[in-house]
Design a protein around this motif. Structure first.
Motif, PDB file in Angstrom:
ATOM      1  N   PRO A  97      38.904  48.453  53.959  1.00  0.00           N
ATOM      2  CA  PRO A  97      37.880  48.070  52.978  1.00  0.00           C
ATOM      3  C   PRO A  97      37.200  46.773  53.401  1.00  0.00           C
ATOM      4  O   PRO A  97      37.836  45.845  53.889  1.00  0.00           O
ATOM      5  CB  PRO A  97      38.692  47.884  51.692  1.00  0.00           C
ATOM      6  N   GLY A  98      35.898  46.732  53.225  1.00  0.00           N
ATOM      7  CA  GLY A  98      35.165  45.524  53.567  1.00  0.00           C
ATOM      8  C   GLY A  98      34.920  45.336  55.043  1.00  0.00           C
ATOM      9  O   GLY A  98      34.423  44.280  55.472  1.00  0.00           O
ATOM     10  N   SER A  99      35.255  46.330  55.863  1.00  0.00           N
ATOM     11  CA  SER A  99      35.021  46.210  57.300  1.00  0.00           C
ATOM     12  C   SER A  99      33.525  46.107  57.586  1.00  0.00           C
ATOM     13  O   SER A  99      32.717  46.825  56.987  1.00  0.00           O
ATOM     14  CB  SER A  99      35.595  47.421  58.044  1.00  0.00           C
ATOM     15  N   PRO A 100      33.129  45.249  58.528  1.00  0.00           N
ATOM     16  CA  PRO A 100      31.707  45.126  58.852  1.00  0.00           C
ATOM     17  C   PRO A 100      31.149  46.340  59.580  1.00  0.00           C
ATOM     18  O   PRO A 100      29.929  46.457  59.737  1.00  0.00           O
ATOM     19  CB  PRO A 100      31.667  43.883  59.759  1.00  0.00           C
ATOM     20  N   GLU A 108      35.545  54.248  44.280  1.00  0.00           N
ATOM     21  CA  GLU A 108      36.765  53.496  44.000  1.00  0.00           C
ATOM     22  C   GLU A 108      37.756  53.649  45.146  1.00  0.00           C
ATOM     23  O   GLU A 108      38.000  54.748  45.638  1.00  0.00           O
ATOM     24  CB  GLU A 108      37.398  53.997  42.698  1.00  0.00           C
ATOM     25  N   GLN A 109      38.324  52.528  45.557  1.00  0.00           N
ATOM     26  CA  GLN A 109      39.292  52.551  46.645  1.00  0.00           C
ATOM     27  C   GLN A 109      40.607  53.180  46.177  1.00  0.00           C
ATOM     28  O   GLN A 109      41.055  52.942  45.052  1.00  0.00           O
ATOM     29  CB  GLN A 109      39.567  51.141  47.166  1.00  0.00           C
ATOM     30  N   GLY A 124      36.393  54.051  55.625  1.00  0.00           N
ATOM     31  CA  GLY A 124      37.478  53.135  55.934  1.00  0.00           C
ATOM     32  C   GLY A 124      38.828  53.809  55.973  1.00  0.00           C
ATOM     33  O   GLY A 124      39.776  53.294  56.569  1.00  0.00           O
ATOM     34  N   SER A 125      38.946  54.992  55.347  1.00  0.00           N
ATOM     35  CA  SER A 125      40.209  55.725  55.312  1.00  0.00           C
ATOM     36  C   SER A 125      40.401  56.533  56.594  1.00  0.00           C
ATOM     37  O   SER A 125      39.451  56.846  57.305  1.00  0.00           O
ATOM     38  CB  SER A 125      40.249  56.680  54.117  1.00  0.00           C
TER      39      SER A 125
END
Length: 240
Positions: A97-100, A108-109, A124-125
């Protein structure tokens, strides 16, 4: 953790050496992997506080009420060690999460849990595994980036054109892979297309062929996942 580090870093190094990586790609390694290492170490430290000697008892094998009570308490206390041996949540459920270099779609995460793994295609998963006939989906993916597209998607040809344009204009190797999403209802696909990185993590998911080029640009560190990027991609994920 070290294997995951290697899988994350190796394709980014290869992309940089091949010349199609952006300036932000290598810098994303620490951003993505350091939290995973910290999470794994924290869990190991938690269950490592209890050793085998903590679960020994003189009456544990006795066929008595005291033995039965000792076994009940021991089973209860052993729960602290569960994630040491049943750790699918740690092994498969880690996310970035939040990766550039990941285009967050605002969904929702999935809550992180060391034991329980919940398959997800949220950016991101780790891409969930399915069997495609007798072949693993992972074996069917391209060597580098793969755009998974629902085989029933009416604009499949447009997604194919978008992939061809990305390859021709940027040199980023992307493979188009149609897949019958409906044949795998156990996976929450939630989009017409899913961009999969070489390390099998989802970089983007959406419904618009026009968004593919920008998604790839973010995924290789050529563009930032800033508010401007998200505005440009707004509407590409309608949450099927």
């Amino acid at each position: 953790t070290c294997v995951g580090d290697a899988a994350n870093l190796s394709w980014k190094l290869a992309a940089s050496l091949a010349g199609w990586a952006g300036e932000g790609l290598l810098a994303s390694y620490e951003h993505e992997r350091r939290p995973i290492a910290a999470r794994t170490i924290a869990d190991a430290a938690s269950n490592g506080r209890s050793l085998a000697s903590d679960f020994a008892h003189s009456v544990l094998d006795d066929d008595t009420d005291a033995g039965a009570e000792a076994r009940r308490l021991m089973a209860q206390n052993l729960e602290v060690k569960r994630s040491e041996f049943s750790s699918l949540g740690l092994v498969l459920g880690y996310q970035y999460p939040g990766s550039p270099i990941v285009v967050d779609d605002g969904s929702e995460q999935i809550p992180e849990h060391p034991i329980h793994y919940t398959p997800s295609t949220r950016p991101g998963s780790l891409l969930p595994h399915v069997w495609v006939g007798e072949e693993s989906l992972y074996d069917a993916l391209g060597q580098w980036f793969t755009l998974l597209v629902d085989a029933a998607e009416p604009r499949l040809a447009e997604f194919a054109q978008a992939v061809d344009a990305v390859r021709g204009q940027t040199g980023v190797p992307v493979t188009l892979l149609p897949l019958d999403f409906s044949a795998h209802p156990e996976i929450p696909w939630q989009a017409a297309a899913i961009l999969v990185r070489p390390d099998q993590h989802v970089a983007w998911r959406g419904d618009e062929p026009a968004a593919v080029a920008q998604a790839v640009a973010v995924a290789v560190g050529r563009a930032s996942a800033t508010s401007d990027t998200l505005d440009e991609l707004e509407g590409t994920h309608r949450g099927r």
